[in-house]
Design an enzyme around this catalytic site. Sequence first.
Site, PDB file in Angstrom:
ATOM      1  N   ALA A  66       0.766  -1.527   0.447  1.00 60.65           N
ATOM      2  CA  ALA A  66       0.037   0.099  -0.013  1.00 60.65           C
ATOM      3  C   ALA A  66       1.096   1.424  -0.159  1.00 60.65           C
ATOM      4  CB  ALA A  66      -0.601   0.022   1.011  1.00 60.65           C
ATOM      5  N   GLY A 112       0.098  -4.782   1.225  1.00 59.44           N
ATOM      6  CA  GLY A 112      -1.005  -4.976   0.223  1.00 59.44           C
ATOM      7  C   GLY A 112      -0.248  -5.629  -0.907  1.00 59.44           C
ATOM      8  N   GLU A 115      -1.467  -8.590  -0.130  1.00 56.32           N
ATOM      9  CA  GLU A 115      -2.250  -9.389   0.107  1.00 56.32           C
ATOM     10  C   GLU A 115      -2.362  -9.549  -1.920  1.00 56.32           C
ATOM     11  OE1 GLU A 115      -2.565  -5.978   3.050  1.00 56.32           O
ATOM     12  OE2 GLU A 115      -3.342  -7.424   4.072  1.00 56.32           O
ATOM     13  N   GLU A 135       4.429  -5.695   7.569  1.00 57.09           N
ATOM     14  CA  GLU A 135       3.472  -4.424   8.086  1.00 57.09           C
ATOM     15  C   GLU A 135       3.990  -3.652   9.676  1.00 57.09           C
ATOM     16  OE1 GLU A 135       2.171  -5.755   6.005  1.00 57.09           O
ATOM     17  OE2 GLU A 135       0.690  -4.840   5.114  1.00 57.09           O
TER      18      GLU A 135
END
Length: 260
Positions: A66, A112, A115, A135
């Site tokens: 992300a 992300g 993910e 993270e």
Amino acid sequence: MSYNNLLVENNDGIALVTINRPKKLNALNRETLGEIRQAFAKLEQDEEVKVIIITGTGEKAFVAGADISEFADYSVEEGKDLSAKGHKEVFDMIANFKKPVIAAVNGFALGGGLELAMAAHFRIASENAKLGLPETSLGVIPGYGGTQRLPQLVGKGRAMEMIMTAGMIDANQALQYGLVNHVTPLEELMEFTEKIAGKIMKNSMVAISQAIDAINANYEDGVNGFDKEIEGFGKSFGTEDFKEGTSAFLNKEKPNFPNK
Ligand code: COA
């Protein structure tokens, strides 16, 4: 339709969705996530499209996570909303997509990015790929399904270790963990992935859609996957694909599925 951070092309039934922010290693900012959602909504309606391959631009990154610069100053509520919206609008949407979605992991798949690859139905990686959920090194936890999908794919202990250490694993370790199904040289990744998409497309897409639903039910709370399978199996008998598939077999012919 053109996008700022996404390339979408359709080659003979295979839609290639490429995350295209190479200067930021294809990091997922809000705009890119919105474009992914829009693109998939179109692909769902497009009858020409049978299988989707998702990848990243360049030779370095699938998606490096992300976009950290966008949420660095978020409050507790904003963080929660970011995660909830991402789950609903992008990651769960892909995981439950009616058409097969394959992630071709062509480099870093972090946070992300991993993910996103895990939301796809399965993954193929190039030899240079590095996968991880870093993270906790940023003081946050995975927020787009990583704490749930990683243990589903690799087992609880390995997921715990990967998330706690915030480390990366290479493509061969990912293969050994079952996080990716195949590893290829980078220059062969797309051809190999398209070959698998081609094999899928020979089968009944209607049946495949039902199978995705039934397999996913195994991971949904409060849903009995066996019941879902019974329901999907029964439904198959009412499709033209079933008539074509069974009669072709009995006549010793290759099926030509109408996909209805
Ligand atoms: N969010 C925002 N920007 C990112 C990013 C992310 N997740 N990942 C990479 N970028 C940006 C970098 O800030 C840099 O931008 P700049 O040139 O404007 O400074 C550019 O992409 C290139 O990255 P850089 O770090 O210089 O490349 P590298 O080869 O040295 O390192 C990584 C590659 C993947 C190891 C490193 O970029 C990284 O650790 N990224 C973050 C991974 C992460 O924690 N993801 C989880 C987010 S929840």
